[in-house]
Design a protein around this motif. Sequence first.
Motif, PDB file in Angstrom:
ATOM      1  N   ASP B 406      55.475   1.953  49.471  1.00 39.09           N
ATOM      2  CA  ASP B 406      55.054   0.693  50.105  1.00 39.09           C
ATOM      3  C   ASP B 406      54.916   0.863  51.618  1.00 39.09           C
ATOM      4  O   ASP B 406      53.918   0.478  52.206  1.00 39.09           O
ATOM      5  N   ILE B 407      55.940   1.458  52.236  1.00 44.62           N
ATOM      6  CA  ILE B 407      55.888   1.637  53.694  1.00 44.62           C
ATOM      7  C   ILE B 407      55.059   2.867  54.033  1.00 44.62           C
ATOM      8  O   ILE B 407      54.164   2.817  54.873  1.00 44.62           O
ATOM      9  N   GLY B 408      55.328   3.969  53.347  1.00 42.89           N
ATOM     10  CA  GLY B 408      54.634   5.220  53.646  1.00 42.89           C
ATOM     11  C   GLY B 408      53.207   5.262  53.118  1.00 42.89           C
ATOM     12  O   GLY B 408      52.422   6.102  53.520  1.00 42.89           O
ATOM     13  N   GLY B 409      52.883   4.374  52.181  1.00 47.00           N
ATOM     14  CA  GLY B 409      51.517   4.322  51.669  1.00 47.00           C
ATOM     15  C   GLY B 409      51.194   5.422  50.671  1.00 47.00           C
ATOM     16  O   GLY B 409      50.035   5.670  50.365  1.00 47.00           O
ATOM     17  N   GLY B 410      52.230   6.106  50.157  1.00 46.20           N
ATOM     18  CA  GLY B 410      52.000   7.106  49.112  1.00 46.20           C
ATOM     19  C   GLY B 410      51.543   8.453  49.651  1.00 46.20           C
ATOM     20  O   GLY B 410      51.575   8.717  50.846  1.00 46.20           O
ATOM     21  N   ILE B 411      51.127   9.292  48.715  1.00 42.58           N
ATOM     22  CA  ILE B 411      50.821  10.699  49.030  1.00 42.58           C
ATOM     23  C   ILE B 411      49.319  10.837  49.317  1.00 42.58           C
ATOM     24  O   ILE B 411      48.500  10.349  48.541  1.00 42.58           O
ATOM     25  N   PRO B 412      48.958  11.524  50.400  1.00 44.42           N
ATOM     26  CA  PRO B 412      47.532  11.664  50.714  1.00 44.42           C
ATOM     27  C   PRO B 412      46.799  12.604  49.749  1.00 44.42           C
ATOM     28  O   PRO B 412      47.432  13.368  49.024  1.00 44.42           O
ATOM     29  N   LYS B 413      45.508  12.549  49.790  1.00 40.42           N
ATOM     30  CA  LYS B 413      44.590  13.422  49.049  1.00 40.42           C
ATOM     31  C   LYS B 413      44.817  13.372  47.548  1.00 40.42           C
ATOM     32  O   LYS B 413      44.562  14.367  46.843  1.00 40.42           O
ATOM     33  N   GLY B 414      45.307  12.254  47.048  1.00 40.00           N
ATOM     34  CA  GLY B 414      45.474  12.090  45.607  1.00 40.00           C
ATOM     35  C   GLY B 414      46.473  13.047  44.970  1.00 40.00           C
ATOM     36  O   GLY B 414      46.501  13.213  43.760  1.00 40.00           O
ATOM     37  N   LYS B 415      47.307  13.683  45.794  1.00 35.55           N
ATOM     38  CA  LYS B 415      48.285  14.629  45.250  1.00 35.55           C
ATOM     39  C   LYS B 415      49.457  13.867  44.624  1.00 35.55           C
ATOM     40  O   LYS B 415      49.647  12.683  44.853  1.00 35.55           O
ATOM     41  N   LYS B 416      50.250  14.604  43.864  1.00 39.24           N
ATOM     42  CA  LYS B 416      51.356  13.999  43.148  1.00 39.24           C
ATOM     43  C   LYS B 416      52.655  14.165  43.954  1.00 39.24           C
ATOM     44  O   LYS B 416      52.909  15.234  44.496  1.00 39.24           O
ATOM     45  N   PHE B 417      53.459  13.117  43.980  1.00 35.39           N
ATOM     46  CA  PHE B 417      54.758  13.168  44.656  1.00 35.39           C
ATOM     47  C   PHE B 417      55.663  14.163  43.939  1.00 35.39           C
ATOM     48  O   PHE B 417      55.688  14.209  42.717  1.00 35.39           O
ATOM     49  N   LYS B 418      56.388  14.964  44.715  1.00 35.86           N
ATOM     50  CA  LYS B 418      57.358  15.848  44.073  1.00 35.86           C
ATOM     51  C   LYS B 418      58.795  15.481  44.429  1.00 35.86           C
ATOM     52  O   LYS B 418      59.625  15.303  43.553  1.00 35.86           O
ATOM     53  N   ALA B 419      59.086  15.356  45.712  1.00 39.79           N
ATOM     54  CA  ALA B 419      60.474  15.112  46.099  1.00 39.79           C
ATOM     55  C   ALA B 419      60.526  14.559  47.524  1.00 39.79           C
ATOM     56  O   ALA B 419      59.556  14.667  48.270  1.00 39.79           O
TER      57      ALA B 419
END
Lengths: 127, 623
Positions: B406-419
């Motif tokens: 929500d604050i960070g706006g998620g991961i750029p370039k459509g990549k998947k979150f890892k940790a």
Amino acid sequence: MPKLKIEDLETIAARRTKAMTVGQGAGRVKITVHLGTCGISAGAQRIKAEVMRLVQDAGISDVTVTSTGCAGYCSREPMITVQVMGQAPVKYVDLDEKKAGLIFDRHVLEGSIVEEYALGIGSEHTA
Amino acid sequence: MSATPHDTVGRDTTGDAIPGGYRIHMMLCAGTDCAGRGSYRVKEALEREITRHGLSHEVAIGMSGCRGHCGQGPVMVVNPGEIVYQGLSEHDVPRLVQEHVLQGRPLQERVHTLPPQTGTVPLISEIGFFGKQRLLVLRNRGIIDPEVIDDYIVRDGYRALSTALSTMTPEEVIQELIASGLRGRGGGGFPTGIKWKTCREAPGHPKYIVCNADEGDPGAYMDRTIIECDPHAVLEGMAIAGYAIGARKGYVYIRNEYPLARECLEKAIADAREYGLLGENIFDRGFDFEVSIHRGAGAFVCGESSALMASMEGRPGEPRAKYIHTVEHGLWDRPTNLNNVETYANVPPIILRGAQWFTSIGTGDVSENPWGGSKGTKVFSLVGKVHNTGLVEVPMGITLREIVFDIGGGIPKGKKFKAVQTGGPSGGVIPEELLDLPVDFDQLTRVGSMMGSGGMIVMDETDCMVDIARYFIDFLIGESCGKCLPCREGLTQISTLLNDICNGEADEHTITLLEELSNTVKECSLCALGGSAPNPVLSTLRYFRDEYEAHVREKRCPAGVCKALITYSIDPARCTGCTLCARNCPQDAISGENKKPHSIAVDLCIKCGICRDVCPHDAVIVH
């Protein structure tokens, strides 16, 4: 400056509030440049110099230019906040000198928000 | 303005229930102008009036950021009905309560009719990055000029100090801090009030107040920003600590790599002296307090209390065994209270607004036990693979998911979150399945990481967890003081094992050995640096053991990072023969005809990744 007494805090606050407040001592418009280490590394000093030059060249005295710390949104620096009398403050992001010039012409001089560079209006939640 | 407070009882205009079962919710604007025009005083008057009528359980009163309803301040929004008042003063309060709360009709003469909405610029408070933040430590950021002491005074600056000196005994100040549940923001999470009490009661004179601004975690810059935004808040917190503990001298230990923060602080100290807010007989209350700056040379270990004090005394920055506490035998062997920048910046609002207010934010219950919860907010520097990087202040108990997405706006370039890595080199990684974990001291420790001072590094699927562990271990090898063997030799050996794994030269036993050695270093090191140094290894092993196993069993780096285990090639189906990669390759390892698929000569390739970065068609593949 003699040493402050407790009641002096009130006096200073009242005096300084007037000086900081748009529509009072700060004039018709207040432009605040966010000048933390992050802002400076993104070029905020240049934006501040440009804004001050524009104010001087326009020959107007009802605009205050001031600086403050980082607003937290480091990836969108340089950032400025423009507050026109009677309107909510507007934060502009990802600035360069050209954008600052346009904001000065349209928002500071004419009073209309430059929507394409504006991040948002108002201010943050405090706890 | 047709709505009256009774039209839509218990709901605000967005349809959300008013929190806490209140009938009416009054929110005063805490923006620059409104606050300057006295919104906090109106709030206090409202609270008194509401209490006088016995309506505290029906009417909630709070502060909000500027909601863009600007008129003549102070502005207040009342729900239900989103009725906006302007130009309020304390004198309006009795009539306002009489009319709006008791009679159910707005006080017309103060109602602000809003101009019609034009444009599409959103409210700052509704933008993802800002929406879930709550500013307490950073309450003045973006608002005051940090170099102007009067700006701080406008925002109630030095009122907490005057309140403490004129109406509270030192013991009462300490009691308030204990009741607030404030815990040390430098990483340890030790209850601040308890530390102050121990230092006050410790025999020995003089006593010292030290502020730890030796922020050294990679990617963390909370303390720097707090000082750059609001240096007087730190000084005022230190002065209050001095009064509570019985110390007349304070030091700020700040790293020399922070020139702007240091200059800011120097100016603040000079201005406070000029006003007599530092110096002798402050506010004529017989309390003397001075602050000096001590520049640190930027050694990570000097963030450790005993090493920091050794460094201040001119000795090598090496820790000592901690069975003797620095609150009793600290700087020059005198009782010394060491807190972090953010901890001191929390103190003035607690004194001014009370422990009860502070405990309304955060998790757990600290009424019986100061370790019983995490109260207040925490400042994090949110960096790494996340859209919005920056400095965020959130209430304790917010989830990691809210911070990252929500604050960070998620991961750029459509990549998947890892940790997400919290706590810097002393902390650990937290995997996706724990993203709904509420962020507080105890929860983070429970899952093998720690709050630390507030670094938060987001990682995506292209980050190799073994490589990350190696990065932190190598950082710590450079920063270890070398005094004790487990840390000095152990970390070097851990690094060798990690290198073996990354280079494909390891087997199953390497992982076992790595685990044993990490636990030994953790248990046997002298100070917290060594004691927590293996955390990056242990936490990646805990949550990403499969990645370690892929390295040793299959000689494969799943994230495509470890150079010895990967090869670059070009997918002929995707390559358009644009020649961009060939022109950028520093080894001339790429060949091919114009407009025809290219190929990489494996024997020449140094796996620098430039071809992958420049390829506009994602045709470069890493195996």
